[in-house]
Design a protein around this motif. Structure first.
Motif, PDB file in Angstrom:
ATOM      1  N   ARG A 131       0.820  -1.216   0.000  1.00 51.69           N
ATOM      2  CA  ARG A 131       0.000   0.000   0.000  1.00 51.69           C
ATOM      3  C   ARG A 131       0.853   1.265   0.000  1.00 51.69           C
ATOM      4  O   ARG A 131       0.371   2.348   0.304  1.00 51.69           O
ATOM      5  N   ARG A 132       2.107   1.103  -0.314  1.00 49.32           N
ATOM      6  CA  ARG A 132       3.085   2.196  -0.220  1.00 49.32           C
ATOM      7  C   ARG A 132       2.579   3.499  -0.862  1.00 49.32           C
ATOM      8  O   ARG A 132       2.663   4.565  -0.252  1.00 49.32           O
ATOM      9  N   GLU A 133       2.040   3.409  -2.041  1.00 44.08           N
ATOM     10  CA  GLU A 133       1.645   4.621  -2.771  1.00 44.08           C
ATOM     11  C   GLU A 133       0.569   5.410  -2.026  1.00 44.08           C
ATOM     12  O   GLU A 133       0.498   6.623  -2.133  1.00 44.08           O
ATOM     13  N   ALA A 134      -0.258   4.689  -1.288  1.00 40.69           N
ATOM     14  CA  ALA A 134      -1.370   5.367  -0.590  1.00 40.69           C
ATOM     15  C   ALA A 134      -0.930   5.951   0.757  1.00 40.69           C
ATOM     16  O   ALA A 134      -1.657   6.737   1.371  1.00 40.69           O
ATOM     17  N   LEU A 135       0.268   5.596   1.225  1.00 43.22           N
ATOM     18  CA  LEU A 135       0.713   6.068   2.552  1.00 43.22           C
ATOM     19  C   LEU A 135       1.140   7.533   2.518  1.00 43.22           C
ATOM     20  O   LEU A 135       1.562   8.041   1.479  1.00 43.22           O
ATOM     21  N   SER A 136       1.057   8.187   3.677  1.00 42.40           N
ATOM     22  CA  SER A 136       1.537   9.564   3.791  1.00 42.40           C
ATOM     23  C   SER A 136       3.062   9.567   3.650  1.00 42.40           C
ATOM     24  O   SER A 136       3.703   8.551   3.921  1.00 42.40           O
ATOM     25  N   ARG A 143       6.297   2.147  13.887  1.00 45.18           N
ATOM     26  CA  ARG A 143       5.802   3.504  14.129  1.00 45.18           C
ATOM     27  C   ARG A 143       4.762   3.944  13.095  1.00 45.18           C
ATOM     28  O   ARG A 143       4.003   4.886  13.340  1.00 45.18           O
ATOM     29  N   VAL A 144       4.719   3.273  11.941  1.00 48.60           N
ATOM     30  CA  VAL A 144       3.696   3.615  10.946  1.00 48.60           C
ATOM     31  C   VAL A 144       2.317   3.364  11.563  1.00 48.60           C
ATOM     32  O   VAL A 144       1.349   4.065  11.273  1.00 48.60           O
ATOM     33  N   LEU A 145       2.257   2.387  12.472  1.00 52.94           N
ATOM     34  CA  LEU A 145       0.973   1.996  13.054  1.00 52.94           C
ATOM     35  C   LEU A 145       0.290   3.131  13.807  1.00 52.94           C
ATOM     36  O   LEU A 145      -0.927   3.162  13.917  1.00 52.94           O
ATOM     37  N   ASP A 146       1.061   4.050  14.391  1.00 54.56           N
ATOM     38  CA  ASP A 146       0.362   5.111  15.132  1.00 54.56           C
ATOM     39  C   ASP A 146       0.222   6.400  14.306  1.00 54.56           C
ATOM     40  O   ASP A 146      -0.022   7.474  14.834  1.00 54.56           O
ATOM     41  N   SER A 147       0.333   6.277  12.993  1.00 56.89           N
ATOM     42  CA  SER A 147       0.092   7.433  12.123  1.00 56.89           C
ATOM     43  C   SER A 147      -1.404   7.745  12.097  1.00 56.89           C
ATOM     44  O   SER A 147      -2.227   6.882  11.812  1.00 56.89           O
ATOM     45  N   ARG A 148      -1.733   8.981  12.434  1.00 58.91           N
ATOM     46  CA  ARG A 148      -3.146   9.378  12.391  1.00 58.91           C
ATOM     47  C   ARG A 148      -3.637   9.502  10.955  1.00 58.91           C
ATOM     48  O   ARG A 148      -4.760   9.135  10.621  1.00 58.91           O
ATOM     49  N   ASP A 149      -2.748  10.022  10.084  1.00 57.60           N
ATOM     50  CA  ASP A 149      -3.137  10.254   8.685  1.00 57.60           C
ATOM     51  C   ASP A 149      -3.538   8.967   7.977  1.00 57.60           C
ATOM     52  O   ASP A 149      -4.411   8.961   7.115  1.00 57.60           O
TER      53      ASP A 149
END
Ligand code: HAM
Length: 407
Positions: free
Chosen positions: A184-189, A202-208
């Motif tokens: 899902r890389r392209e959709a990530l912030s 740490r990606v897990l606690d991304s609000r975005d």
């Protein structure tokens, strides 16, 4: 006004706001003693490596938030961004074996984007329980902090709990997580994309990216038998104590030293950006990371600024008795009376500036003292309390006041 203000992100804490602050510190001292924690005081600065190796070179705290400088002896020094690494360093220095239960309170420093409850100099209350790997230690730590917050009168505290595994099971999980995120890389912030390589947890606690992460594989599904058993033990212990918690499989912490238990206390009345009143967890690899013998540990830290915000404005006075003098000639009598009350532990104040009676009454009002004692030419003291007046002989004043205060 002077020509200066405190540096950006730092504060002066003064009365009347500081009275809540003082109460929090006092209760912390008492509460940590009740649980059997001794006091530890470590330096406000350490060799930079203590935090690089302890907190972790990949963490945001180490990469972006440390106050690091070279001292006059050419050493790299860092103002402590948190307390745990320094306390474990001290434990190792003291021999690094056996059980030690330590409590601390003091300033920490992080170069943050300042806002309410997010400061560059902030203050933590913490405990570290060293030398015990059993879930019972985690349970004690989690319960201690939870009851501390609720005892202070913060009604809305939510305890969130997770297990983030250990060196046996986490690598396998990270592999699975990385694959999920890569797809899902392209959709990530952009932030999450950057973290994917260095620190995928740490990606897990991304609000975005919350919607995208809803179905992400979670650590608890990938725990090894030992971690799983430990996690069950922690949950059972909390259940036995009647401490309510919410399992949050996406709770990860900002510091790299954690293994197994991770938790946070969320103040649900605070803004989401700084609603963590405190947090902590287990860090069984930290002692070794600092070059010591392996030693298990678990602990927590609470943020004083955020606790004070959550408690809100509180009309707590710092004085029980305010002395008013009808005549500047009576200054000596007032002074002796104040000394007598203070020696009996009664919080007493008076106006040393010899101002008018009216001005002294204004100061008495401002002090919020429940008892005002007027000293005049009469042999008896004129006491004002709860809208009533009482004539009390001077030799009975301490008795009268203490009885009244403890009623
Ligand atoms: P932490 O989550 O980084 O953990 O910080 C603990 C608490 O300190 C936070 O929940 C928050 O209340 C407060 N805090 C952190 N940064 C700031 C800031 N910039 N401004 C105001 N308050 C802040 C630790 O520091 C770990 N050492 C906790 C621990 C102890 N884990 C095991 N033992």
């Amino acid at each position: 006004m002077s020509a200066f203000r405190p540096p950006k992100g730092t504060d002066d804490i003064l009365p009347p706001q500081s009275s809540t602050w003082r109460r929090v510190l006092r209760e912390w001292d008492e509460w940590s003693e009740v649980y059997g924690y001794g006091l530890v005081v470590t330096p406000l600065f350490e060799a930079t490596e203590v935090f690089e190796r302890g907190v972790g070179g990949e963490s945001e705290v180490v990469q972006k938030q440390m106050y690091t400088f070279t001292d006059r002896g050419g050493r790299s020094i860092t103002l402590r961004p948190e307390g745990t690494a320094g306390v474990v360093r001290a434990y190792l220095d003291a021999g690094g074996s056996g059980v030690m239960k330590l409590s601390y309170a003091g300033p920490m420093f992080r170069y943050e984007q300042p806002q309410a409850g997010r400061r560059r100099q902030f203050h933590q209350l913490g405990i570290e329980y060293l030398g015990v790997g059993e879930p019972l230690a985690d349970v004690e730590v989690v319960e201690m902090g939870y009851r501390f917050l609720t005892r202070l009168g913060i009604g809305e505290v939510e305890l969130r709990l997770n297990s983030i595994g250990d060196a046996t099971c986490r690598p396998g999980y990270l592999q699975v997580l990385r694959e999920y995120l890569e797809e899902r890389r392209e959709a990530l912030s952009p932030d999450s994309r950057a973290r994917l390589a260095s620190n995928p947890l740490r990606v897990l606690d991304s609000r975005d990216d919350a919607p995208l992460l809803a179905d992400a594989p979670s650590m608890v599904q990938h725990l090894c038998a030992a971690c799983s058993q430990h996690y069950t033990g922690v949950k059972e212990g909390l259940d036995q104590l009647g401490v309510a918690f919410v399992e949050d499989p996406r709770l990860v912490r900002g510091l790299d030293y954690y293994t197994r238990t991770a938790f946070e206390y969320i103040g649900t009345s605070l803004d989401a950006a700084q609603n963590a009143l405190g947090g902590g967890g287990r860090y069984d690899g930290l002692a070794e990371a600092l070059g010591g013998k392996p030693a298990p540990g678990v602990g927590l830290a609470l943020g004083v600024e955020r606790i004070v915000l959550a408690l809100g404005e509180q009309a707590v006075g710092e004085v029980d008795v305010y002395l008013v003098s009808e005549d500047p000639q009576l200054a000596g009598r007032v002074l002796k009376l104040a000394a007598r009350l203070r020696q009996a532990g009664v919080r007493t104040d008076f106006d040393a500036a010899r101002r008018s009676v009216k001005a002294q009454f204004r100061s008495a009002d401002r002090s919020r003292a429940p008892i005002v004692v007027v000293v005049g030419d009469r042999p008896e003291l004129d006491i004002r309390c709860d809208g009533e007046r009482h004539a009390v002989p001077p030799e009975e004043i301490t008795q009268w006041v203490t009885t009244r205060l403890h009623r």
